[in-house]
Design a protein around this motif. Sequence first.
Motif, PDB file in Angstrom:
ATOM      1  N   ALA A  25      -2.585   6.670  -7.468  1.00  0.00           N
ATOM      2  CA  ALA A  25      -1.365   7.188  -6.851  1.00  0.00           C
ATOM      3  C   ALA A  25      -1.419   7.037  -5.329  1.00  0.00           C
ATOM      4  O   ALA A  25      -0.403   6.768  -4.681  1.00  0.00           O
ATOM      5  CB  ALA A  25      -1.159   8.648  -7.235  1.00  0.00           C
ATOM      6  N   PHE A  26      -2.603   7.198  -4.754  1.00  0.00           N
ATOM      7  CA  PHE A  26      -2.765   7.017  -3.314  1.00  0.00           C
ATOM      8  C   PHE A  26      -2.453   5.576  -2.918  1.00  0.00           C
ATOM      9  O   PHE A  26      -1.871   5.314  -1.865  1.00  0.00           O
ATOM     10  CB  PHE A  26      -4.182   7.404  -2.891  1.00  0.00           C
ATOM     11  CG  PHE A  26      -4.399   7.377  -1.410  1.00  0.00           C
ATOM     12  CD1 PHE A  26      -3.842   8.345  -0.597  1.00  0.00           C
ATOM     13  CD2 PHE A  26      -5.161   6.382  -0.820  1.00  0.00           C
ATOM     14  CE1 PHE A  26      -4.031   8.321   0.783  1.00  0.00           C
ATOM     15  CE2 PHE A  26      -5.363   6.346   0.546  1.00  0.00           C
ATOM     16  CZ  PHE A  26      -4.796   7.322   1.345  1.00  0.00           C
ATOM     17  N   GLY A  27      -2.803   4.625  -3.771  1.00  0.00           N
ATOM     18  CA  GLY A  27      -2.492   3.225  -3.524  1.00  0.00           C
ATOM     19  C   GLY A  27      -0.994   2.966  -3.527  1.00  0.00           C
ATOM     20  O   GLY A  27      -0.514   2.017  -2.897  1.00  0.00           O
ATOM     21  N   ALA A  28      -0.250   3.809  -4.214  1.00  0.00           N
ATOM     22  CA  ALA A  28       1.207   3.653  -4.263  1.00  0.00           C
ATOM     23  C   ALA A  28       1.840   3.867  -2.889  1.00  0.00           C
ATOM     24  O   ALA A  28       2.901   3.303  -2.605  1.00  0.00           O
ATOM     25  CB  ALA A  28       1.796   4.633  -5.271  1.00  0.00           C
ATOM     26  N   ILE A  29       1.196   4.643  -2.051  1.00  0.00           N
ATOM     27  CA  ILE A  29       1.720   4.883  -0.698  1.00  0.00           C
ATOM     28  C   ILE A  29       1.759   3.573   0.089  1.00  0.00           C
ATOM     29  O   ILE A  29       2.752   3.245   0.729  1.00  0.00           O
ATOM     30  CB  ILE A  29       0.880   5.956   0.033  1.00  0.00           C
ATOM     31  CG1 ILE A  29       1.008   7.294  -0.691  1.00  0.00           C
ATOM     32  CG2 ILE A  29       1.303   6.082   1.481  1.00  0.00           C
ATOM     33  CD1 ILE A  29       0.036   8.352  -0.211  1.00  0.00           C
ATOM     34  N   GLY A  30       0.676   2.830   0.018  1.00  0.00           N
ATOM     35  CA  GLY A  30       0.620   1.539   0.707  1.00  0.00           C
ATOM     36  C   GLY A  30       1.636   0.544   0.169  1.00  0.00           C
ATOM     37  O   GLY A  30       2.257  -0.206   0.929  1.00  0.00           O
ATOM     38  N   VAL A  31       1.816   0.558  -1.149  1.00  0.00           N
ATOM     39  CA  VAL A  31       2.783  -0.351  -1.757  1.00  0.00           C
ATOM     40  C   VAL A  31       4.200   0.035  -1.336  1.00  0.00           C
ATOM     41  O   VAL A  31       5.031  -0.830  -1.052  1.00  0.00           O
ATOM     42  CB  VAL A  31       2.641  -0.351  -3.293  1.00  0.00           C
ATOM     43  CG1 VAL A  31       3.767  -1.117  -3.955  1.00  0.00           C
ATOM     44  CG2 VAL A  31       1.301  -0.952  -3.688  1.00  0.00           C
ATOM     45  N   ALA A  32       4.476   1.324  -1.264  1.00  0.00           N
ATOM     46  CA  ALA A  32       5.805   1.779  -0.835  1.00  0.00           C
ATOM     47  C   ALA A  32       6.090   1.343   0.603  1.00  0.00           C
ATOM     48  O   ALA A  32       7.213   0.911   0.916  1.00  0.00           O
ATOM     49  CB  ALA A  32       5.910   3.293  -0.958  1.00  0.00           C
ATOM     50  N   LEU A  45       9.062 -13.048  -0.422  1.00  0.00           N
ATOM     51  CA  LEU A  45       7.747 -13.231  -1.017  1.00  0.00           C
ATOM     52  C   LEU A  45       6.930 -11.937  -0.975  1.00  0.00           C
ATOM     53  O   LEU A  45       6.305 -11.560  -1.971  1.00  0.00           O
ATOM     54  CB  LEU A  45       6.999 -14.363  -0.304  1.00  0.00           C
ATOM     55  CG  LEU A  45       5.737 -14.874  -0.975  1.00  0.00           C
ATOM     56  CD1 LEU A  45       6.051 -15.344  -2.389  1.00  0.00           C
ATOM     57  CD2 LEU A  45       5.137 -16.002  -0.167  1.00  0.00           C
ATOM     58  N   VAL A  46       6.947 -11.240   0.143  1.00  0.00           N
ATOM     59  CA  VAL A  46       6.232  -9.965   0.251  1.00  0.00           C
ATOM     60  C   VAL A  46       6.893  -8.921  -0.649  1.00  0.00           C
ATOM     61  O   VAL A  46       6.216  -8.102  -1.265  1.00  0.00           O
ATOM     62  CB  VAL A  46       6.179  -9.481   1.721  1.00  0.00           C
ATOM     63  CG1 VAL A  46       5.567  -8.095   1.817  1.00  0.00           C
ATOM     64  CG2 VAL A  46       5.386 -10.458   2.567  1.00  0.00           C
ATOM     65  N   LEU A  47       8.207  -8.985  -0.775  1.00  0.00           N
ATOM     66  CA  LEU A  47       8.926  -8.062  -1.640  1.00  0.00           C
ATOM     67  C   LEU A  47       8.520  -8.258  -3.102  1.00  0.00           C
ATOM     68  O   LEU A  47       8.279  -7.284  -3.824  1.00  0.00           O
ATOM     69  CB  LEU A  47      10.435  -8.259  -1.482  1.00  0.00           C
ATOM     70  CG  LEU A  47      11.340  -7.296  -2.233  1.00  0.00           C
ATOM     71  CD1 LEU A  47      11.111  -5.870  -1.770  1.00  0.00           C
ATOM     72  CD2 LEU A  47      12.785  -7.681  -2.038  1.00  0.00           C
ATOM     73  N   ILE A  48       8.410  -9.502  -3.525  1.00  0.00           N
ATOM     74  CA  ILE A  48       7.965  -9.792  -4.893  1.00  0.00           C
ATOM     75  C   ILE A  48       6.531  -9.315  -5.099  1.00  0.00           C
ATOM     76  O   ILE A  48       6.208  -8.698  -6.117  1.00  0.00           O
ATOM     77  CB  ILE A  48       8.100 -11.297  -5.197  1.00  0.00           C
ATOM     78  CG1 ILE A  48       9.571 -11.686  -5.266  1.00  0.00           C
ATOM     79  CG2 ILE A  48       7.396 -11.667  -6.497  1.00  0.00           C
ATOM     80  CD1 ILE A  48       9.812 -13.177  -5.316  1.00  0.00           C
ATOM     81  N   ASP A  49       5.664  -9.586  -4.126  1.00  0.00           N
ATOM     82  CA  ASP A  49       4.276  -9.162  -4.220  1.00  0.00           C
ATOM     83  C   ASP A  49       4.161  -7.641  -4.321  1.00  0.00           C
ATOM     84  O   ASP A  49       3.413  -7.123  -5.148  1.00  0.00           O
ATOM     85  CB  ASP A  49       3.488  -9.670  -3.008  1.00  0.00           C
ATOM     86  CG  ASP A  49       2.026  -9.290  -3.081  1.00  0.00           C
ATOM     87  OD1 ASP A  49       1.400  -9.505  -4.147  1.00  0.00           O
ATOM     88  OD2 ASP A  49       1.508  -8.754  -2.085  1.00  0.00           O
ATOM     89  N   ALA A  50       4.908  -6.931  -3.506  1.00  0.00           N
ATOM     90  CA  ALA A  50       4.865  -5.467  -3.529  1.00  0.00           C
ATOM     91  C   ALA A  50       5.438  -4.916  -4.831  1.00  0.00           C
ATOM     92  O   ALA A  50       4.943  -3.920  -5.368  1.00  0.00           O
ATOM     93  CB  ALA A  50       5.619  -4.903  -2.329  1.00  0.00           C
ATOM     94  N   THR A  51       6.456  -5.582  -5.371  1.00  0.00           N
ATOM     95  CA  THR A  51       7.043  -5.149  -6.633  1.00  0.00           C
ATOM     96  C   THR A  51       6.055  -5.326  -7.782  1.00  0.00           C
ATOM     97  O   THR A  51       5.921  -4.446  -8.639  1.00  0.00           O
ATOM     98  CB  THR A  51       8.339  -5.936  -6.919  1.00  0.00           C
ATOM     99  OG1 THR A  51       9.227  -5.770  -5.820  1.00  0.00           O
ATOM    100  CG2 THR A  51       9.001  -5.461  -8.181  1.00  0.00           C
TER     101      THR A  51
END
Length: 79
Positions: A25-32, A45-51
């Motif tokens: 869940a902590f990793g979700a902060i970075g992805v958000a 491209l970064v948007l796809i990677d983050a998704t």
Amino acid sequence: MSALTKAKGFKKSKSGTYLSMAATAFGAIGVAKRLKSARAEKDTLVLIDATVSAAAIVTGLAILYRELKRLGDDDVLLG
């Protein structure tokens, strides 16, 4: 019991599962944050990677939740 054996047992315990869920869940902060910045910069491209990373986090949390439920089913006091 060696420290390595204890560490392997902790991974399969309820406490270890909760810790894994918290780390995921902590990793979700970075992805958000990456999703937000990718949308602001209109970087597809970064948007796809983050998704994809967000989907992996959701899947990982679902697997850990299932493991937690399985560990709860083994509890003698509940059954």
